[in-house]
Design a protein around this motif. Structure first.
Motif, PDB file in Angstrom:
ATOM      1  N   GLU A 131       0.726  -1.314   0.037  1.00 33.63           N
ATOM      2  CA  GLU A 131       0.018  -0.081   0.058  1.00 33.63           C
ATOM      3  C   GLU A 131       0.884   1.228  -0.093  1.00 33.63           C
ATOM      4  N   GLU A 133       2.229   3.299  -2.071  1.00 31.71           N
ATOM      5  CA  GLU A 133       2.190   3.440  -3.583  1.00 31.71           C
ATOM      6  C   GLU A 133       2.804   4.702  -4.149  1.00 31.71           C
ATOM      7  N   ASN A 134       2.912   5.820  -3.269  1.00 36.57           N
ATOM      8  CA  ASN A 134       3.217   6.966  -3.763  1.00 36.57           C
ATOM      9  C   ASN A 134       3.984   7.933  -2.676  1.00 36.57           C
ATOM     10  N   ILE A 135       4.184   8.920  -3.020  1.00 36.45           N
ATOM     11  CA  ILE A 135       5.166  10.020  -2.092  1.00 36.45           C
ATOM     12  C   ILE A 135       4.406  10.380  -0.773  1.00 36.45           C
ATOM     13  N   LEU A 136       2.995  10.554  -1.117  1.00 38.33           N
ATOM     14  CA  LEU A 136       2.090  10.994   0.088  1.00 38.33           C
ATOM     15  C   LEU A 136       1.893   9.738   0.982  1.00 38.33           C
ATOM     16  N   ASP A 137       1.897   8.591   0.830  1.00 35.83           N
ATOM     17  CA  ASP A 137       1.899   7.342   1.450  1.00 35.83           C
ATOM     18  C   ASP A 137       3.454   7.065   2.080  1.00 35.83           C
ATOM     19  N   VAL A 138       4.403   7.343   1.567  1.00 40.10           N
ATOM     20  CA  VAL A 138       5.709   7.351   2.121  1.00 40.10           C
ATOM     21  C   VAL A 138       5.860   8.395   3.218  1.00 40.10           C
ATOM     22  N   SER A 170      -6.088   9.820   4.848  1.00 45.31           N
ATOM     23  CA  SER A 170      -4.889  10.206   5.250  1.00 45.31           C
ATOM     24  C   SER A 170      -4.913  11.428   6.153  1.00 45.31           C
ATOM     25  N   SER A 581      -4.431  20.402 -10.253  1.00 44.42           N
ATOM     26  CA  SER A 581      -3.134  19.666 -10.138  1.00 44.42           C
ATOM     27  C   SER A 581      -2.163  20.423  -9.598  1.00 44.42           C
TER      28      SER A 581
END
Length: 615
Positions: A131, A133-138, A170, A581
Motif C-alpha cells: 500500500e 504506492e506514492n510519495i504521500l503514502d511514504v 490520510s 493539479s
C-alpha cells in the motif's frame, strides 16, 4: 497561489526555499477568533476545561508540552505537519506537529492529574508494503513511524480506547465529504463503545457538565506593541493597522486590518496576542514574521492561442525608502511582455494615497477576422508605455488609480493581404490619461465561491497632450459568485465597452476563448462597442474535479459602425471539465457558437485546452 507555480525568497541572489507550502495565516486567525473570550488566560490549566497539547521542537528534537502562553498559537503549533504548514516560532524553538514524537499523549493527560482516560486514537495503523504506492503514502508513514512504539504503550494506559476505522484516509483528507465520513465513523466507534461508557458513568457517578461559554465584555486597548519587524518600521505597520491605544477593541476590525497588512505580501505571518490588564483593559501585541525583502517567482501557462507562456518575476520591499515596493515580471515564449512598477503603498497618510511609476512593453500576436468569419491577417501588437500617477485605497478591497501615460506603437502585419492601405503599419505616439478602479470582494482567486467584483477603466488620448490620435475608451464590468450546498457555484457577469468614433483599430476590443467569449475563436470577436453577459454553473464532483456549464451572449455590438443584421444577439455555450493539479488548473472545454458575428445561423465548434495559472 493564484499566479505562479513556484515562489521563493531571495537572500542576496540566493533562493530561499519556504519552510512550508501553507503559512497557516487564516488558520491562526480562526483560532484567535474562536478563543478570543479566553485570550487573557495564559495558563491553560485555568481554562474551564484544562488543556495541554504536544509539539515537537525542530531545533532540539525534543517533545514540547504546551501548557501556557498564547492559546491560538499553541493550537496552530500542534497541527503543523512538516513541509505542509510552516513551523511556529515559540521563543527559541521552531515547533511542528507533536505527532512525530507522541501522537497519542495519554502520558501527558496522566501528568495533568487525570484518573480515568477515555482515548480516541485517530491515527491509522502502519501500511503494509503493497500500500506504500506514492510519495504521500511514504511521507505519512515516515512521519508517524518514530512515534508508533509510544502510541502502543499509551494505548495500554487508557480505561476505554475508541478507535474509528480510518485506514483508508490520510492526514491530507480535508475535503468536506471526507470530513463528514470521518465524523460518522467516529460517532459509530463511540456508539459501539457505549456499554462501557455507560458503565463508567455509573461507576464514577459522572454528571453532564454545565455548558461552558466564553466571557463577553468590551475591552479597551491599553497599549499596542509590534514584535518581529526587522526591515519594516514600527511606524509603517502601526499606521497601516489603524488601531490605537484608548480605542474599544473591535475584533472584526482588527482582523480585517491584519488581513490587509498580510495581503501586502511583506509577511509570512501576522497574528496578535491579548493580555488582560486591570479595569477591563488589554495589552495588544501584533506579531509579524517578515518575508525576505526580495521574492523570486516562476510560472507557466498554456492555451491554444499563445501556446506555452513562461513567466519569471522579482519583487522587493523597502527599496531606498521604507514601504517602497517594486514588482517586475517577464513573460516569454508565446508572448513577450515586460512589466516594471514602483509604488509606495502606505497608510501613513490620513487619506491612503500612494504614488506609482510603471514601464510596460508588450509584443502580442493578434489575429484579424473577416466579417464573414475567416482569418485574414495576423498582427504583432507591439508597444512601449511609460506612466506615472497615484493610487487611492479609500477602504479595504477598493482601489483607484489615475496616471498619465505615453505609449509608443510599433504594429505591423505578419500575414495579410497585399493592400497596405487595408493593413498598414502603425507608428503612433499616444499621450493618454488612464483612470482605473476595482472593488474586489471575491473569496479566492483560483476557485471563487462567494463575493463580487466591479472593475472600471477609462482611457483617453488627448491632442492637448500632443497625442497623434485623439480617442477614448470606456469599459465597465461586474461579476458575482454564489455557492450553495458546498458543491454548486453560480457566476453571473456583465461587461460594457464603448469607444469614440475615431478609435484606432489597434485599440478595439478583442474577445474569444473560454475566459472571454466562449464559442468564438481567440480574438475573433472584434468590437468597439458591445454589451456582454456571461454565466456559468460549476459542480464540484470531487475536491479537485469540477464540471462547468457556460453561456455568454453579446448584443448591441459593432465595429466601425457596422452592426449585425436585425440586431442579432450573438451567443455561445459550452461544457468544461476542470482539474486542480500540482501545476495548477487543467481545463478542457467544448464550445459552440456562430461561425461569424455577422452571419447568423452558421455554427462552429471550438475546443479549448488550458493549463497553469492565468497571467
Amino acid at each position: 497561489m493564484g499566479r505562479y507555480q513556484i515562489s521563493l525568497g531571495l537572500n542576496g541572489f540566493t533562493p530561499v526555499i519556504p519552510s512550508g507550502l501553507i503559512s497557516g495565516q487564516k488558520i491562526l486567525m480562526l483560532f484567535a477568533r474562536l478563543t478570543y473570550g479566553y485570550s487573557g488566560v495564559r495558563n491553560f490549566d485555568n481554562l474551564p476545561i484544562p488543556f495541554q497539547c504536544v509539539a515537537a521542537d525542530l531545533v532540539t528534537g525534543n517533545e514540547v508540552v504546551l501548557s501556557s502562553g498564547s492559546l491560538p498559537k499553541a493550537m496552530r503549533a500542534t497541527m503543523s505537519l512538516p513541509s505542509i504548514f510552516s513551523p511556529v516560532e515559540w521563543g527559541d524553538s521552531l515547533l511542528i506537529d507533536g505527532g512525530i514524537i507522541n501522537n497519542f499523549p495519554v502520558d501527558v493527560v496522566r501528568k495533568m492529574g487525570a484518573e480515568v482516560v477515555i482515548g480516541v486514537n485517530v491515527g491509522a495503523p502502519l501500511k503494509p508494503k503493497i500500500e506504500l504506492e506514492n510519495i504521500l503514502d511514504v511521507f505519512e508513514q515516515a512521519f508517524f513511524l518514530s512515534g508508533e512504539k509510544k502510541v502502543e504503550e499509551n494505548k495500554a494506559h487508557t480505561e476505554i480506547l475508541i478507535s474509528p476505522q480510518l485506514s483508508d484516509f490520510s492526514a491530507a483528507d480535508f475535503a468536506t465529504d471526507d470530513v463528514l465520513v470521518i465524523m460518522k465513523r467516529g460517532e459509530k466507534a463511540a456508539y459501539d463503545m457505549s456499554p462501557y461508557l455507560i458503565e463508567m458513568k455509573k461507576s464514577y457517578d459522572l454528571k453532564k457538565p454545565e455548558s461552558i461559554k466564553a466571557p463577553k465584555s468590551k475591552s479597551i486597548i491599553q497599549s499596542l506593541n509590534i514584535k518581529g519587524n526587522k526591515s519594516l518600521s514600527f511606524a509603517f505597520i502601526y499606521n497601516y493597522l489603524g488601531v490605537q491605544p484608548g480605542q474599544i477593541l473591535d475584533l472584526k476590525k482588527l482582523e480585517e486590518r491584519i488581513t490587509d497588512l498580510y495581503a501586502l505580501g511583506y509577511f509570512d505571518n501576522v497574528d496578535y496576542d491579548l493580555e488582560n490588564k486591570e479595569r477591563n483593559r488589554v495589552a495588544l501585541t501584533v506579531n509579524v514574521r517578515e518575508k525576505p525583502l526580495r521574492q523570486l517567482h516562476f510560472g507557466f501557462h498554456y492555451d491554444d492561442f499563445y501556446q506555452f507562456v513562461g513567466a519569471v518575476s522579482v519583487s522587493g520591499t523597502d527599496i531606498l525608502i521604507p514601504g517602497l515596493r517594486f514588482d517586475n515580471e517577464l513573460q516569454f515564449a508565446g508572448v513577450t511582455r515586460f512589466n516594471l512598477q514602483l509604488y509606495l503603498h502606505s497608510r501613513g497618510f490620513k487619506f491612503p494615497i500612494y504614488p506609482l511609476i510603471r514601464f510596460y512593453f508588450k509584443d502580442d500576436p493578434v489575429n484579424i477576422y473577416d466579417l464573414q468569419g475567416p482569418k485574414i491577417a495576423s498582427y504583432k501588437d507591439r508597444s512601449v508605455t511609460f506612466m506615472g500617477g497615484f493610487g487611492i485605497t479609500p477602504y479595504r478591497a477598493f482601489n483607484i488609480s489615475c496616471v498619465i501615460a505615453a505609449e509608443f506603437m510599433n504594429i505591423k502585419p505578419d500575414i495579410a493581404l497585399l493592400d497596405p492601405a487595408q493593413f498598414p503599419r502603425f507608428r503612433d505616439r499616444l499621450h493618454q490619461i488612464r483612470i482605473e478602479s476595482e472593488l474586489d470582494n471575491i473569496d479566492e482567486i483560483l476557485l471563487p465561491r462567494e463575493g463580487n467584483r466591479l472593475h472600471g477603466m477609462y482611457e483617453s488620448g488627448l491632442k492637448k497632450l500632443n497625442s497623434d490620435i485623439e480617442y477614448s475608451r470606456l469599459e465597465f464590468s461586474g461579476e458575482i459568485y454564489l455557492t450553495t450546498a458546498h458543491r454548486h457555484t453560480f457566476m453571473l457577469a456583465g461587461l460594457h465597452v464603448s469607444t469614440s468614433k475615431n478609435l484606432p483599430i489597434y485599440k478595439a476590443y478583442y474577445f474569444g476563448g473560454a475566459e472571454s467569449f466562449i464559442g468564438m475563436d481567440y480574438t475573433q470577436l472584434i468590437t468597439d462597442h458591445a454589451n456582454i453577459v456571461r454565466f456559468f454553473y460549476r459542480y464540484e464532483y470531487k475536491r479537485d474535479i469540477f464540471l462547468k456549464i457556460l453561456y455568454n451572449a453579446a448584443f448591441d455590438y459593432r465595429i466601425s459602425n457596422t452592426r449585425p443584421p436585425n440586431g442579432h444577439i450573438l451567443s455561445g455555450y459550452g461544457i468544461a471539465l476542470k482539474f486542480i493539479s500540482i501545476i495548477g488548473p487543467l481545463e478542457f472545454t467544448f464550445a459552440r457558437s456562430e461561425f461569424s458575428p455577422y452571419r447568423p445561423g452558421e455554427k462552429q465548434n471550438n475546443i479549448y485546452v488550458t493549463a497553469g495559472y492565468k497571467f
